[in-house]
Design an enzyme around this catalytic site. Structure first.
Site, PDB file in Angstrom:
ATOM      1  N   SER A 122       0.849  -1.193   0.000  1.00  6.87           N
ATOM      2  CA  SER A 122       0.000   0.000   0.000  1.00  6.87           C
ATOM      3  C   SER A 122       0.880   1.236   0.000  1.00  6.87           C
ATOM      4  O   SER A 122       1.978   1.230   0.560  1.00  6.87           O
ATOM      5  CB  SER A 122      -0.906   0.007   1.234  1.00  6.87           C
ATOM      6  OG  SER A 122      -1.635   1.210   1.312  1.00  6.87           O
ATOM      7  N   LYS A 150      -2.711   3.651   6.447  1.00  3.16           N
ATOM      8  CA  LYS A 150      -2.717   2.190   6.584  1.00  3.16           C
ATOM      9  C   LYS A 150      -1.375   1.686   7.106  1.00  3.16           C
ATOM     10  O   LYS A 150      -1.323   0.765   7.929  1.00  3.16           O
ATOM     11  CB  LYS A 150      -3.030   1.526   5.242  1.00  3.16           C
ATOM     12  CG  LYS A 150      -4.491   1.596   4.846  1.00  3.16           C
ATOM     13  CD  LYS A 150      -4.748   0.791   3.587  1.00  3.16           C
ATOM     14  CE  LYS A 150      -6.213   0.855   3.178  1.00  3.16           C
ATOM     15  NZ  LYS A 150      -6.493   0.067   1.959  1.00  3.16           N
ATOM     16  N   ASP A 199      -7.465  -5.105   1.298  1.00  4.25           N
ATOM     17  CA  ASP A 199      -8.458  -4.421   0.478  1.00  4.25           C
ATOM     18  C   ASP A 199      -9.673  -4.260   1.365  1.00  4.25           C
ATOM     19  O   ASP A 199     -10.195  -5.235   1.900  1.00  4.25           O
ATOM     20  CB  ASP A 199      -8.809  -5.198  -0.787  1.00  4.25           C
ATOM     21  CG  ASP A 199      -9.553  -4.309  -1.778  1.00  4.25           C
ATOM     22  OD1 ASP A 199      -8.988  -3.266  -2.168  1.00  4.25           O
ATOM     23  OD2 ASP A 199     -10.692  -4.628  -2.140  1.00  4.25           O
ATOM     24  N   SER A 200     -10.050  -3.033   1.571  1.00  2.00           N
ATOM     25  CA  SER A 200     -11.141  -2.775   2.502  1.00  2.00           C
ATOM     26  C   SER A 200     -12.149  -1.844   1.862  1.00  2.00           C
ATOM     27  O   SER A 200     -11.857  -1.169   0.873  1.00  2.00           O
ATOM     28  CB  SER A 200     -10.599  -2.169   3.800  1.00  2.00           C
ATOM     29  OG  SER A 200      -9.850  -1.006   3.538  1.00  2.00           O
ATOM     30  N   HIS A 227      -9.035   7.569   9.013  1.00  2.00           N
ATOM     31  CA  HIS A 227      -8.960   7.933   7.599  1.00  2.00           C
ATOM     32  C   HIS A 227     -10.164   7.349   6.881  1.00  2.00           C
ATOM     33  O   HIS A 227     -10.986   6.641   7.473  1.00  2.00           O
ATOM     34  CB  HIS A 227      -7.650   7.419   6.980  1.00  2.00           C
ATOM     35  CG  HIS A 227      -7.396   5.954   7.204  1.00  2.00           C
ATOM     36  ND1 HIS A 227      -7.862   4.981   6.357  1.00  2.00           N
ATOM     37  CD2 HIS A 227      -6.737   5.294   8.191  1.00  2.00           C
ATOM     38  CE1 HIS A 227      -7.491   3.789   6.802  1.00  2.00           C
ATOM     39  NE2 HIS A 227      -6.814   3.948   7.920  1.00  2.00           N
ATOM     40  N   TYR A 254     -13.658   6.604   5.463  1.00  6.74           N
ATOM     41  CA  TYR A 254     -15.035   6.898   5.874  1.00  6.74           C
ATOM     42  C   TYR A 254     -15.207   6.913   7.396  1.00  6.74           C
ATOM     43  O   TYR A 254     -16.341   6.999   7.888  1.00  6.74           O
ATOM     44  CB  TYR A 254     -15.990   5.853   5.279  1.00  6.74           C
ATOM     45  CG  TYR A 254     -16.090   5.873   3.769  1.00  6.74           C
ATOM     46  CD1 TYR A 254     -17.087   6.616   3.130  1.00  6.74           C
ATOM     47  CD2 TYR A 254     -15.208   5.152   2.979  1.00  6.74           C
ATOM     48  CE1 TYR A 254     -17.198   6.628   1.747  1.00  6.74           C
ATOM     49  CE2 TYR A 254     -15.301   5.164   1.591  1.00  6.74           C
ATOM     50  CZ  TYR A 254     -16.297   5.901   0.984  1.00  6.74           C
ATOM     51  OH  TYR A 254     -16.406   5.925  -0.391  1.00  6.74           O
ATOM     52  N   ARG A 289     -10.359  -3.990  10.432  1.00  2.93           N
ATOM     53  CA  ARG A 289      -8.951  -4.285  10.181  1.00  2.93           C
ATOM     54  C   ARG A 289      -8.321  -4.961  11.396  1.00  2.93           C
ATOM     55  O   ARG A 289      -7.509  -5.879  11.266  1.00  2.93           O
ATOM     56  CB  ARG A 289      -8.206  -3.002   9.806  1.00  2.93           C
ATOM     57  CG  ARG A 289      -6.848  -3.254   9.185  1.00  2.93           C
ATOM     58  CD  ARG A 289      -6.289  -2.012   8.523  1.00  2.93           C
ATOM     59  NE  ARG A 289      -6.985  -1.732   7.274  1.00  2.93           N
ATOM     60  CZ  ARG A 289      -7.721  -0.645   7.051  1.00  2.93           C
ATOM     61  NH1 ARG A 289      -7.880   0.254   7.998  1.00  2.93           N
ATOM     62  NH2 ARG A 289      -8.307  -0.461   5.893  1.00  2.93           N
TER      63      ARG A 289
END
EC number: 3.6.1.66
Length: 208
Positions: free
Chosen positions: A15, A20, A76-77, A157, A159, A186
């Site tokens: 990433s 993240k 991937d979120s 970070h 939403y 996460r």
């Protein structure tokens, strides 16, 4: 036998997102895993062409592992809103437009929800650990809650400012990093990852 990471391993986080990287570094530090980012290694970002979180996580992890020669972890979120048929989902970042402006993305969610009384939403995080030879391991975590408007809070970070997890009155963005990690999608995916992919036999031996 299932391949696992040993404590002290170095992995690449596939990433370029600084938020993240900070989150994963904190979550993995206690397990003795050193995280370096794809940005530090100047690795390219592959196109995410899958329709699932696990599929896109695998694309990113495999690309980073093969390019770096190190095990790579990709996440991937996305944010899934019940009233929007679980959109934006895998397109969560793209809702922010070309610059991935998350204020724009949150405003779009609010606009498309309109007066719909269904405020339910959930975050999903899929993690894929890949080795340079192509072996992969994938886990997933979810966190359910509700959408709020206007956004609240300055932490986190994506939403985070418009999502209140179940059992809470604060948004993710109003929580400390530790508080969020304890309940977040996460954090739950990381717990599953550590249970599945980390070799704890060395740690157990050292404690004796």
């Amino acid at each position: 036998m299932m391949r696992k990471l040993s404590p002290g391993s170095k992995i690449v986080l596939a990433s370029h997102n600084a938020g993240k990287l900070r989150e994963f570094s904190t979550l993995l530090a206690e397990s003795g895993i050193t995280v370096i980012s794809a940005a530090e290694l100047d690795l390219p970002e592959p196109e995410e062409t899958e329709e699932t979180f696990t599929g896109n996580a695998a694309i990113k992890a495999l690309a980073a592992a093969r390019a770096s020669g190190l095990p790579a972890l990709a996440d991937d979120s996305g944010f899934c809103v019940s009233a929007l048929d679980n959109r934006p989902g895998v397109y969560s970042a793209r809702w922010g437009g070309p610059t991935k402006d998350m204020q724009v993305a949150m405003e779009r969610v609010h606009r498309e929800m309109g007066d719909n009384p269904d405020q339910r939403a959930f975050f999903v995080a899929a993690l894929c650990l890949a080795w340079p030879d192509g072996e992969t391991r994938t886990v997933q975590g979810e966190c359910h809650g509700t959408v709020v408007w206007p956004p609240r809070g300055d932490h986190g970070h994506g939403y985070d400012p418009m999502f209140v997890p179940e059992g809470e009155s604060r948004t993710f963005a109003e929580m400390s990093e530790a508080e969020k990690n304890a309940v977040s999608h996460r954090g739950r995916a990381l717990t599953a990852f550590l249970n599945t992919c980390l070799d704890t036999s060395t740690q157990k031996t050292e404690r004796k």
